[in-house]
Design an enzyme around this catalytic site. Structure first.
Site, PDB file in Angstrom:
ATOM      1  N   ALA B  91      57.636 114.953 -21.382  1.00  0.00           N
ATOM      2  CA  ALA B  91      57.230 115.842 -20.298  1.00  0.00           C
ATOM      3  C   ALA B  91      56.135 116.810 -20.734  1.00  0.00           C
ATOM      4  CB  ALA B  91      58.435 116.610 -19.779  1.00  0.00           C
ATOM      5  N   SER B 219      61.098 113.800 -17.809  1.00  0.00           N
ATOM      6  CA  SER B 219      61.442 113.525 -19.207  1.00  0.00           C
ATOM      7  C   SER B 219      62.619 112.566 -19.290  1.00  0.00           C
ATOM      8  CB  SER B 219      61.794 114.847 -19.900  1.00  0.00           C
ATOM      9  OG  SER B 219      62.404 114.596 -21.144  1.00  0.00           O
ATOM     10  N   THR B 259      49.597 101.701 -26.363  1.00  0.00           N
ATOM     11  CA  THR B 259      50.562 100.639 -26.111  1.00  0.00           C
ATOM     12  C   THR B 259      51.861 101.226 -25.574  1.00  0.00           C
ATOM     13  OG1 THR B 259      49.619  99.259 -27.831  1.00  0.00           O
ATOM     14  CG2 THR B 259      51.903  98.798 -27.224  1.00  0.00           C
ATOM     15  N   CYS B 345      65.753 136.033 -32.681  1.00  0.00           N
ATOM     16  CA  CYS B 345      65.785 136.849 -33.887  1.00  0.00           C
ATOM     17  C   CYS B 345      65.379 136.030 -35.105  1.00  0.00           C
ATOM     18  CB  CYS B 345      67.187 137.430 -34.076  1.00  0.00           C
ATOM     19  SG  CYS B 345      67.300 138.738 -35.292  1.00  0.00           S
TER      20      CYS B 345
END
Lengths: 142, 421
Positions: B91, B219, B259, B345
């Site tokens: 995606a 996706s 491909t 963090c």
């Protein structure tokens, strides 16, 4: 997150967690960091008449390294004089806990917490002005 | 076929249950390949290994047939025509192709793009690149519930606006944007509409006609298909043009050379078909699990805050802030659960989630957030174990937290002058 065994040990079995009476003249309280930055450490030391730190307690809001750094510091300051405690450097903490570079700030914060706690104690005693220059810009509780 | 044992043949569940591994609750990060999907992929790695571009022999024809079947499956899943589907590596590439490809093609018409502050990094970073190339991008604010304000959106449209890009379902907080209204508005203003539907497919109905999308990124690995495969929908009527970003061979009608990875494509096609088939049943089951998790946490832990709208949200996502506890330490405490935190963090910047910040959450609540992603293979027992762990560990960390102690003493944390560091 590749934490060292020492960090994990301190994190899972933190030493000296707790609070002391911050109004006790024999207690020095140092609180450093900010919630917005993701870490706040509070270190408290109890100093006896000989000027030796006989007890230390901490509470920390922060990541595993921050908790481990403050836990370690409570062990290290106990039995030391104030001047000896002030010689603890962030590099010693980082080395002992094998902190990765992105976590060095946790050890810096722990060093600041010691300085802030000592400064608080000394200001209560009305002494130690000579050492004030060393004190980091740190928040003292309330 | 001599396969290693990766699925439980009786339940058809992948063998995720492993006492040495944490409970997986990070389905918005990725999903395992469904065993039914895997079965369809395998022959194309060995026996049917041909190149879909080989026109002169049966090996190529077999591969081409498989690719075209998958193209139809993906097209059907979003109510499109198979000729509108372009295979990509994922995606992120699809979004790059859509935004850069259309921006470059239509730059003569205008150079302004609109998107949201809470988009996925694939969109935000592509927009940053386009800004470096001379395009201008408006990053719209969202409301407290994570939804965009339509009036503000319309007000941002200018005569030189060529594209708007919107994330259908947010990956961090699961909120669903009002896509039909946005699509209608953009069509009226003749602005191309790119939709990132990665987290929407298989969770809610996705229909390119209903929302009048001109381009859509998809996706494979978020829908129980393989990683390394995605697709871009590019509308034919009215025709949308994108400039190729990858050259070499003119595959995919010149829009994306290279491909075709037959097995990956077969996997994505099968996964898309299955995702639509199972949408209702999976959705209901997952909603029950989500409600159970939420109730369990709220019954046991005080001072929790849900991030993002609960009304306009997929049930697959729950994002909660546990006040006075820092996210990374909570994740460390929850090592028996695989979840992610809005607290970054781990990075040198110490920046909390930009998505939560965009909702107007305070830094500390953003630092204290956990994203729970529930999926096809999540069980009730896993949810119950999670509730137990959360209740115990949050309690333990609050015992350690000076902020919690101050809260219990009635001290307003905002009244304190914190030293920046």
């Amino acid at each position: 997150m590749a934490y060292s065994k020492k960090v994990i040990d301190h994190y899972e079995n933190p030493r000296n967690v707790g609070a002391m009476d911050k109004n006790d003249s024999g207690v020095g309280t140092g609180m450093v960091g900010a919630p917005a930055c993701g870490d706040v450490m509070r270190l408290q030391i109890k100093v006896n008449e000989q000027g030796i730190i006989e007890d230390a307690k901490f509470k920390t809001y922060g990541c595993g390294s921050a908790i481990a750094s403050s836990s370690l510091v409570t062990e290290w300051v106990k039995g030391k004089t104030l001047d000896e405690a002030m010689t603890i450097k962030n590099s010693h903490i980082a080395e002992e806990l094998e902190l990765p570079p992105v976590k060095i700030h946790c050890s810096v914060l722990a060093e600041d917490a010691i300085k802030a706690a000592v400064a608080d104690y000394r200001s209560k005693q009305g002494a130690g002005q000579a050492s004030q220059t060393e004190v980091a810009a740190a928040q003292v509780a309330h | 076929m001599n396969q290693p044992r990766i699925i439980d043949l009786e339940s058809k569940r992948p063998l995720l249950i492993d006492p040495d591994r944490p409970i997986y609750l990070d389905y918005q990060a990725t999903t395992p390949v469904d065993p039914q999907v895997l079965e369809q992929m395998l022959p194309y790695l060995t026996h049917d290994f041909g190149n879909a571009a080989s026109r002169s022999h049966a090996y190529g024809w077999t591969a081409e047939k498989a690719v075209e079947k998958a193209r139809q499956q993906v097209a059907d899943a979003i109510h499109a025509d198979p000729r509108e589907i372009v295979w990509t590596s994922g995606a992120t590439e699809a979004t790059n192709l859509a935004l850069k490809g259309a921006a470059h093609f239509y730059s003569g018409k205008g150079k302004h793009i609109i998107t949201l502050r809470t988009e996925h990094k694939a969109t935000l970073d592509t927009c940053r690149q386009l800004e470096r190339e001379g395009f201008e991008v408006t990053y719209l604010e969202v409301q407290e519930d994570g939804l965009v304000d339509l009036k503000a959106f319309e007000a941002a449209i200018r005569p030189d606006t060529i594209i708007a890009s919107v994330l259908f379902v947010n990956n961090e907080i699961g909120v669903i944007q009002p896509m039909e209204e946005i699509g209608r508005m953009l069509r009226a203003h003749k602005v191309l509409f790119h939709v990132d539907a990665v987290q929407a497919l298989g969770k809610i109905p996705v229909d390119v006609e209903a929302i009048q999308a001109d381009m859509m990124s998809l996706s494979g690995h978020k829908i129980y298909g393989p990683k390394g495969i995605g697709a871009l929908y590019v509308r034919r009527k009215p025709r949308v043009r994108v400039e190729a970003q990858i050259h070499g061979g003119g595959h995919e009608r010149g829009m994306r050379s290279g491909t075709l990875p037959t097995h990956q494509i077969v996997g994505m096609g099968a996964a898309a078909e299955l995702a639509v088939q199972l949408m209702e049943s999976d959705g209901q089951r997952i909603r029950n699990l989500r409600d159970r998790l939420l109730k369990g946490i709220q019954d046991r832990v005080e001072e929790t805050y849900i991030n993002g709208s609960m009304e306009h949200r997929v049930p697959h996502n729950l994002n909660i802030s546990f006040a006075f506890v820092e996210g990374e330490s909570l994740i460390m405490a929850l090592k028996e659960i695989a979840v992610s935190s809005g607290s970054a963090c781990t990075s040198a910047s110490l920046e909390p989630s930009y998505v939560l910040r965009a909702l107007g959450k305070s830094d500390e609540l953003a630092h204290s957030s956990i994203r729970f992603g529930i999926g096809r293979f999540t069980t009730e027992a896993e949810i119950d174990a999670t509730i137990e762990l959360i209740a115990g560990k949050v309690g333990k960390l609050r015992e350690l937290s000076p902020l919690w102690e101050m809260h219990l003493e009635g001290i307003d944390l905002n009244s304190i002058q914190w030293a920046a560091h």
